[in-house]
Design a protein around this motif. Structure first.
Motif, PDB file in Angstrom:
ATOM      1  N   GLU A  20       0.845  -1.233  -0.027  1.00 12.18           N
ATOM      2  CA  GLU A  20       0.030   0.086   0.001  1.00 12.18           C
ATOM      3  C   GLU A  20       0.971   1.278  -0.069  1.00 12.18           C
ATOM      4  O   GLU A  20       0.621   2.083  -0.712  1.00 12.18           O
ATOM      5  N   ASN A  21       1.774   0.966   0.901  1.00 12.72           N
ATOM      6  CA  ASN A  21       2.981   2.324   0.832  1.00 12.72           C
ATOM      7  C   ASN A  21       3.439   2.428  -0.342  1.00 12.72           C
ATOM      8  O   ASN A  21       3.541   3.920  -1.334  1.00 12.72           O
ATOM      9  N   CYS A  22       3.963   1.326  -0.968  1.00 15.18           N
ATOM     10  CA  CYS A  22       4.498   1.681  -2.463  1.00 15.18           C
ATOM     11  C   CYS A  22       3.673   2.228  -3.488  1.00 15.18           C
ATOM     12  O   CYS A  22       4.089   2.904  -4.214  1.00 15.18           O
ATOM     13  N   ALA A  23       2.350   1.816  -3.551  1.00 12.27           N
ATOM     14  CA  ALA A  23       1.461   1.980  -4.490  1.00 12.27           C
ATOM     15  C   ALA A  23       1.274   3.562  -4.549  1.00 12.27           C
ATOM     16  O   ALA A  23       1.298   4.263  -5.358  1.00 12.27           O
ATOM     17  N   THR A  24       1.039   3.936  -3.151  1.00 17.39           N
ATOM     18  CA  THR A  24       0.914   5.407  -2.964  1.00 17.39           C
ATOM     19  C   THR A  24       2.120   6.330  -3.331  1.00 17.39           C
ATOM     20  O   THR A  24       1.911   7.437  -3.904  1.00 17.39           O
ATOM     21  N   ALA A  25       3.310   5.878  -2.966  1.00 17.05           N
ATOM     22  CA  ALA A  25       4.523   6.398  -3.271  1.00 17.05           C
ATOM     23  C   ALA A  25       4.844   6.538  -4.878  1.00 17.05           C
ATOM     24  O   ALA A  25       4.939   7.515  -5.342  1.00 17.05           O
ATOM     25  N   GLN A  30       7.386  11.214 -10.326  1.00 18.44           N
ATOM     26  CA  GLN A  30       7.170  12.318 -11.445  1.00 18.44           C
ATOM     27  C   GLN A  30       6.900  11.556 -12.783  1.00 18.44           C
ATOM     28  O   GLN A  30       5.892  11.923 -13.486  1.00 18.44           O
ATOM     29  N   ASP A  31       7.187  10.392 -13.159  1.00 11.86           N
ATOM     30  CA  ASP A  31       6.945   9.418 -14.325  1.00 11.86           C
ATOM     31  C   ASP A  31       5.849   8.346 -13.893  1.00 11.86           C
ATOM     32  O   ASP A  31       6.164   7.087 -13.712  1.00 11.86           O
ATOM     33  N   VAL A  32       4.756   8.797 -13.558  1.00 11.87           N
ATOM     34  CA  VAL A  32       3.734   7.910 -13.106  1.00 11.87           C
ATOM     35  C   VAL A  32       3.551   6.552 -14.171  1.00 11.87           C
ATOM     36  O   VAL A  32       3.415   5.596 -13.886  1.00 11.87           O
ATOM     37  N   HIS A  90      10.935   3.103  -1.438  1.00 11.72           N
ATOM     38  CA  HIS A  90       9.616   2.372  -1.121  1.00 11.72           C
ATOM     39  C   HIS A  90       9.569   1.139  -1.884  1.00 11.72           C
ATOM     40  O   HIS A  90       8.956   0.233  -1.529  1.00 11.72           O
ATOM     41  N   CYS A  91      10.177   1.085  -3.178  1.00 11.64           N
ATOM     42  CA  CYS A  91      10.206  -0.280  -3.953  1.00 11.64           C
ATOM     43  C   CYS A  91      10.835  -1.187  -3.459  1.00 11.64           C
ATOM     44  O   CYS A  91      10.504  -2.469  -3.190  1.00 11.64           O
ATOM     45  N   LYS A  92      12.144  -0.681  -2.803  1.00  8.66           N
ATOM     46  CA  LYS A  92      13.214  -1.607  -2.132  1.00  8.66           C
ATOM     47  C   LYS A  92      12.476  -2.451  -1.086  1.00  8.66           C
ATOM     48  O   LYS A  92      12.569  -3.370  -0.749  1.00  8.66           O
ATOM     49  N   GLU A  93      11.743  -1.446  -0.211  1.00  9.40           N
ATOM     50  CA  GLU A  93      11.313  -2.228   1.000  1.00  9.40           C
ATOM     51  C   GLU A  93      10.032  -2.862   0.551  1.00  9.40           C
ATOM     52  O   GLU A  93       9.875  -3.950   1.312  1.00  9.40           O
ATOM     53  N   CYS A  94       9.354  -2.570  -0.146  1.00  4.51           N
ATOM     54  CA  CYS A  94       8.250  -3.477  -0.950  1.00  4.51           C
ATOM     55  C   CYS A  94       8.850  -4.877  -1.306  1.00  4.51           C
ATOM     56  O   CYS A  94       8.218  -5.996  -0.773  1.00  4.51           O
TER      57      CYS A  94
END
Length: 110
Positions: A20-25, A30-32, A90-94
């Motif tokens: 959830e945190n990763c998706a939000t971040a 900038q490049d969604v 956030h991607c690393k933690e996910c």
């Protein structure tokens, strides 16, 4: 509840929070458009982990069936997040949470 079940629930719930945190971040990047696959997998992974955790917590026999699928989705999400983990914390933690959850799901089905 056994220690193995509690460890599994901890991994599942940690994965939900990380996804959830990763998706939000990712939505704030900038490049969604580059993050669309990551966001999609984050959402799928969070959902299946949450459902699996609820079924396992209440001792449903159907929870055990979901563990294989949950491990597969965690692997896919972890693989995707690892692609971005070098420059997005956030991607690393996910990815790390997904790997732990995948292993916990596989251990329970072994």
């Amino acid at each position: 509840m056994t220690n193995q079940h509690q460890s599994l629930l901890d991994a599942l719930n940690a994965c939900v929070a990380a996804c959830e945190n990763c998706a939000t971040a990712c939505l704030q990047e900038q490049d969604v458009k580059m993050m669309v696959n990551c966001i999609s997998l984050d959402r799928d992974c969070a959902d299946i982990c949450a459902l699996t955790a609820r079924l396992v917590a209440r001792g449903s026999r159907h929870g055990m069936h979901l563990l294989r699928e949950c491990a597969e989705v965690c692997k896919a999400c972890g693989d995707e997040c690892e692609k971005h983990g070098a420059h997005m914390q956030h991607c690393k933690e996910c990815a790390e949470a997904c790997r732990r959850c995948e292993q916990a799901c596989r251990a329970m089905t072994a």
